[in-house]
Design a protein around this motif. Structure first.
Motif, PDB file in Angstrom:
ATOM      1  N   CYS A 117      -7.784  -2.425   4.002  1.00  0.00           N
ATOM      2  CA  CYS A 117      -7.613  -3.691   3.276  1.00  0.00           C
ATOM      3  C   CYS A 117      -7.763  -4.879   4.220  1.00  0.00           C
ATOM      4  CB  CYS A 117      -6.251  -3.720   2.587  1.00  0.00           C
ATOM      5  SG  CYS A 117      -6.088  -2.577   1.204  1.00  0.00           S
TER       6      CYS A 117
ATOM      7  N   ASN B 217      -4.715   2.848   4.742  1.00  0.00           N
ATOM      8  CA  ASN B 217      -5.058   1.954   3.630  1.00  0.00           C
ATOM      9  C   ASN B 217      -4.907   0.488   4.030  1.00  0.00           C
ATOM     10  OD1 ASN B 217      -5.564   4.199   2.079  1.00  0.00           O
ATOM     11  ND2 ASN B 217      -3.645   4.098   0.947  1.00  0.00           N
TER      12      ASN B 217
ATOM     13  N   GLN C 279       0.845  -1.189   0.000  1.00  0.00           N
ATOM     14  CA  GLN C 279       0.000   0.000   0.000  1.00  0.00           C
ATOM     15  C   GLN C 279       0.882   1.241   0.000  1.00  0.00           C
ATOM     16  OE1 GLN C 279      -3.564  -0.096  -0.159  1.00  0.00           O
ATOM     17  NE2 GLN C 279      -2.865  -2.140  -0.745  1.00  0.00           N
TER      18      GLN C 279
END
Length: 139
Positions: free
Chosen positions: A67, A63, A38
């Protein structure tokens, strides 16, 4: 943050120098979750924190959290982080951002590598994660 009962952290195996800022070995049982590297992009693909390693790291960990959540996982389930940084001198800033998301007393195994460049010149770091979640937990 609650400690994951399906993971075991072994911070200092016999005859191995103590770890600073990571755990040498993390074992677990369950379902493997692999999160691709990421970077500091927002949901529209724009770079967050141009030139600011800590701001970029905060976005990267945000992020990663999103995820992991999509797979039914969280940072307590992470067994390994791999850091790719364009300047190893940015690691303290990256660790400061990491510590806002992870329990510093139960850090995952990790590797950090300085790279010549990432896929866009405005990106300073990329982080990928491996997690293990209990079989009965889904995203």
């Amino acid at each position: 943050m609650s400690a994951s009962t399906h993971l075991t952290h072994l911070p200092t195996p016999d005859k191995v120098a103590p770890a600073t800022g990571y755990t040498h070995v993390v074992t677990g049982t369950g379902r493997l979750v692999a999160v691709s590297g990421q970077v500091a992009h927002d949901e529209h693909g724009r770079t967050v924190g141009a030139g600011d390693a800590e701001a970029q790291a905060r976005q990267v960990f945000l992020n990663l959290r999103r995820c992991l959540a999509a797979a039914g996982a969280g940072f307590d389930d992470v067994v390994k982080l791999t850091y790719f940084v364009t300047d190893i001198a940015d690691l303290p800033a990256v660790r400061a951002a990491r510590d806002a998301f992870l329990d510093p007393s139960r850090l995952p195994a990790s590797s950090a590598v300085q790279v010549a460049a990432l896929f866009r010149p405005d990106l300073l770091l990329e982080v990928e994660a491996l997690a293990v979640v209990p079989e009965d937990r889904t995203g």
